[in-house]
Design an enzyme around this catalytic site. Structure first.
Site, PDB file in Angstrom:
ATOM      1  N   ASP A 110      18.183 -11.892  28.359  1.00 22.71           N
ATOM      2  CA  ASP A 110      17.284 -12.710  28.977  1.00 22.71           C
ATOM      3  C   ASP A 110      16.774 -13.761  27.648  1.00 22.71           C
ATOM      4  O   ASP A 110      17.117 -13.649  26.628  1.00 22.71           O
ATOM      5  CB  ASP A 110      16.012 -12.305  29.614  1.00 22.71           C
ATOM      6  CG  ASP A 110      15.237 -11.300  28.382  1.00 22.71           C
ATOM      7  OD1 ASP A 110      15.621 -11.569  27.104  1.00 22.71           O
ATOM      8  OD2 ASP A 110      14.387 -10.818  29.047  1.00 22.71           O
ATOM      9  N   GLY A 112      14.174 -14.912  26.239  1.00 22.13           N
ATOM     10  CA  GLY A 112      13.096 -14.739  25.273  1.00 22.13           C
ATOM     11  C   GLY A 112      11.915 -15.579  25.989  1.00 22.13           C
ATOM     12  O   GLY A 112      10.612 -15.252  25.527  1.00 22.13           O
ATOM     13  N   GLY A 113      12.105 -16.265  26.740  1.00 22.44           N
ATOM     14  CA  GLY A 113      10.933 -17.126  27.575  1.00 22.44           C
ATOM     15  C   GLY A 113       9.665 -16.388  27.983  1.00 22.44           C
ATOM     16  O   GLY A 113       8.656 -16.515  27.852  1.00 22.44           O
ATOM     17  N   PHE A 114      10.090 -15.193  28.596  1.00 22.52           N
ATOM     18  CA  PHE A 114       9.083 -14.305  29.402  1.00 22.52           C
ATOM     19  C   PHE A 114       8.211 -13.848  28.053  1.00 22.52           C
ATOM     20  O   PHE A 114       6.882 -13.647  28.016  1.00 22.52           O
ATOM     21  CB  PHE A 114       9.532 -13.157  30.048  1.00 22.52           C
ATOM     22  CG  PHE A 114       8.550 -12.124  30.590  1.00 22.52           C
ATOM     23  CD1 PHE A 114       7.921 -12.369  31.672  1.00 22.52           C
ATOM     24  CD2 PHE A 114       8.196 -11.070  29.846  1.00 22.52           C
ATOM     25  CE1 PHE A 114       7.028 -11.454  32.250  1.00 22.52           C
ATOM     26  CE2 PHE A 114       7.193 -10.223  30.410  1.00 22.52           C
ATOM     27  CZ  PHE A 114       6.552 -10.497  31.498  1.00 22.52           C
ATOM     28  N   GLY A 270       9.270 -15.697  37.392  1.00 24.88           N
ATOM     29  CA  GLY A 270       7.904 -16.266  37.233  1.00 24.88           C
ATOM     30  C   GLY A 270       7.176 -15.617  38.115  1.00 24.88           C
ATOM     31  O   GLY A 270       7.262 -14.522  38.605  1.00 24.88           O
ATOM     32  N   ASP A 317      16.838  -6.412  37.214  1.00 18.91           N
ATOM     33  CA  ASP A 317      16.603  -5.652  35.929  1.00 18.91           C
ATOM     34  C   ASP A 317      15.208  -5.267  36.061  1.00 18.91           C
ATOM     35  O   ASP A 317      14.453  -6.033  36.654  1.00 18.91           O
ATOM     36  CB  ASP A 317      17.286  -6.523  34.812  1.00 18.91           C
ATOM     37  CG  ASP A 317      16.075  -7.618  34.475  1.00 18.91           C
ATOM     38  OD1 ASP A 317      15.258  -7.245  33.754  1.00 18.91           O
ATOM     39  OD2 ASP A 317      16.136  -8.620  35.071  1.00 18.91           O
ATOM     40  N   CYS A 355      20.150  15.864  43.775  1.00 20.26           N
ATOM     41  CA  CYS A 355      20.514  14.958  42.915  1.00 20.26           C
ATOM     42  C   CYS A 355      21.689  15.188  41.786  1.00 20.26           C
ATOM     43  O   CYS A 355      21.681  16.271  41.136  1.00 20.26           O
ATOM     44  CB  CYS A 355      19.564  14.445  42.035  1.00 20.26           C
ATOM     45  SG  CYS A 355      19.598  12.999  40.819  1.00 20.26           S
ATOM     46  N   CYS A 357      22.361  13.741  38.901  1.00 25.96           N
ATOM     47  CA  CYS A 357      22.315  13.399  37.423  1.00 25.96           C
ATOM     48  C   CYS A 357      22.354  14.520  36.693  1.00 25.96           C
ATOM     49  O   CYS A 357      22.150  15.672  36.914  1.00 25.96           O
ATOM     50  CB  CYS A 357      20.773  12.637  37.162  1.00 25.96           C
ATOM     51  SG  CYS A 357      19.428  13.436  37.162  1.00 25.96           S
ATOM     52  N   CYS A 360      19.183  16.869  36.649  1.00 22.01           N
ATOM     53  CA  CYS A 360      18.897  17.659  37.836  1.00 22.01           C
ATOM     54  C   CYS A 360      19.991  18.723  37.805  1.00 22.01           C
ATOM     55  O   CYS A 360      19.709  19.905  38.409  1.00 22.01           O
ATOM     56  CB  CYS A 360      19.055  16.741  38.930  1.00 22.01           C
ATOM     57  SG  CYS A 360      17.522  15.808  39.185  1.00 22.01           S
ATOM     58  N   HIS A 386      17.174  10.843  34.868  1.00 20.04           N
ATOM     59  CA  HIS A 386      17.048  10.814  36.236  1.00 20.04           C
ATOM     60  C   HIS A 386      16.409   9.754  37.002  1.00 20.04           C
ATOM     61  O   HIS A 386      16.991   9.248  37.988  1.00 20.04           O
ATOM     62  CB  HIS A 386      16.132  12.037  36.839  1.00 20.04           C
ATOM     63  CG  HIS A 386      15.745  12.018  37.949  1.00 20.04           C
ATOM     64  ND1 HIS A 386      16.458  12.634  38.916  1.00 20.04           N
ATOM     65  CD2 HIS A 386      14.445  11.614  38.492  1.00 20.04           C
ATOM     66  CE1 HIS A 386      15.760  12.477  40.141  1.00 20.04           C
ATOM     67  NE2 HIS A 386      14.636  11.990  39.865  1.00 20.04           N
TER      68      HIS A 386
END
Length: 420
Positions: A110, A112-114, A270, A317, A355, A357, A360, A386
């Site tokens: 991203d 970097g603005g946020f 935003g 994301d 699950c 993963c 699990c 998980h």
């Protein structure tokens, strides 16, 4: 190599459209939701897809190999944090973000603005959006968190900000953001934009939107210059960022303005109220080009994911899966539970039955409860694996359901159970 020929290494194709079951539906009987494929120099991303966040070139507590095993197709890192530490030049010397962190697949950064705006307003990790809106009250545009110093100061050319690490003063402009992100070397990067909040006045939202539009043009120009200059590196796609808060005319204007520019895709970000997420994203999808991908920034709750997919988002994301894991929270089909609760002390079942993963299939709630209580760091690793798998799989299932025509049934089943 000419920038245009380099650009051909990035592409997006739509596979199937989500049918609209509403009687008398327009848009050819389809909604904005779709499945597709984003092609990058480091591989394909089948969409919709959840993109886990590795803020500082690391998904917190989880190895890159484990992220690949749980099904992550790409990872997103943060330009602001990597610029401050270790420095974009270090990643450039290493061969780019993927090589630096030993992640062979596609990567995002991203702008970097946020972080410049949120940390600059003293709000740390989040800018609160669920506050009463008295936006046209005097001083609303200068709101900062209680007891905090303003660390960011914006002007039409860019932003001055102080590092949250050591107080050093730095300058970000559209050109500097592009230079930093080119050095970071991600496959997909975002144009530098100004983040506003729901506390900003209508007048300021309009002023900010125009500033972001002009910054977008500068980002494209610098991106094209750097692409030509750095032809020894793989092509990096540039996404424009759609702002406009809760205002339909501003969101549509931003989407039309940036949609006409030479961006490879778009991020929708935003300020917005959760209950209006689908409506706002729908406005943007109405105006944005159909043949370019749309990324919804900072979303991972199940209802938001299904709303996003239905209204045209291709990728998402969010840091939430690992952040809540570090506080012992884990996702289940029946909601989010807290593993530190004493009722799990003698619970010798997996976090979620069935699950697939790593966590699990190898460990019990009782064991991870013990690790958390004993302050063993691996508790965060196991819960994070998980949680990331849970969200990645949920979006994968939604993608498959669009393809086989069962999206609405899946949505009702998943959300009905999760929020029961």
């Amino acid at each position: 190599m000419h920038p245009q020929s380099q650009q051909s290494s990035f592409s997006f194709s739509v596979r199937n459209r989500l049918e609209d079951t509403t009687p008398g539906a327009g848009n050819g009987g389809h909604r904005h939701g779709r499945t597709g494929t984003i092609t990058t120099p480091h591989g394909e991303i089948r969409t919709p897809a959840f993109i886990p966040v590795g803020t500082k070139a690391s998904v917190k507590a989880v190895l890159p190999g484990a992220m690949a095993e749980l099904g992550a197709q790409a990872l997103l890192a943060n330009a602001y944090h990597l610029y401050l530490q270790p420095g974009a030049d270090i990643l450039d010397e290493a061969g780019g973000l993927g090589a630096f962190m030993n992640w062979p697949g596609p990567t995002f950064t991203d702008s970097g603005g946020f972080q410049v705006m949120s940390l600059g307003s003293g709000f740390k990790k989040v800018i609160t959006m669920d506050v009463p809106v008295d936006a046209d009250k005097a001083g609303a545009d200068d709101r900062i968190a209680v007891g905090k110093e303003r660390l960011a100061h914006i002007d039409d050319d860019g932003v001055w900000f102080k590092s949250h690490l050591n107080g050093d003063r730095h300058r970000f402009t559209p050109e500097i953001s592009m230079q930093v992100q080119h050095q970071l070397g991600a496959d997909i990067m975002f144009a530098f934009d100004e983040l506003t909040t729901l506390m900003n006045s209508r007048g300021y939202q309009e002023e900010s939107l125009e500033r972001t539009r002009l910054w977008a043009l500068r980002c494209i120009a610098e991106h094209e210059r750097l692409t030509g200059e750095r032809s020894h590196r793989p092509y990096q796609a540039l996404f424009g960022v759609i702002q406009g808060a809760q205002y339909e005319d501003l969101r549509r204007k931003a989407s039309a303005d940036l949609g006409a520019m030479n961006f490879d895709g778009f991020g929708v970000g935003g300020a917005l109220e959760k209950e209006n997420l689908g409506t706002i994203l729908g406005w943007c999808s109405d105006e944005l080009p159909e043949n370019k991908p749309r990324h919804l920034l900072g979303i991972s709750e199940p209802d938001d994911l299904f709303t996003g997919i239905e209204n045209g988002a291709d990728t998402f994301d969010c840091v939430s899966p690992t952040r809540v894991a570090r506080n012992s929270a884990f996702y289940t089909p029946d909601g989010r539970w807290n593993l530190s609760n004493s009722r799990f002390k003698r619970d010798f079942t997996p976090l979620v039955d069935g699950c697939d993963c790593y966590t699990c299939t190898h460990y019990t709630r009782a064991y991870i409860h013990h690790l958390f209580k004993a302050k063993e760091m691996v508790s965060a690793t196991l819960i994070s694996i998980h949680n990331e798998r849970f969200v990645v799989r949920m979006v994968d299932d939604a993608r498959a359901a669009i393809d086989d025509g069962t999206f609405y049934e899946l949505k009702d089943e998943v959300l009905g159970r999760y929020y029961a």
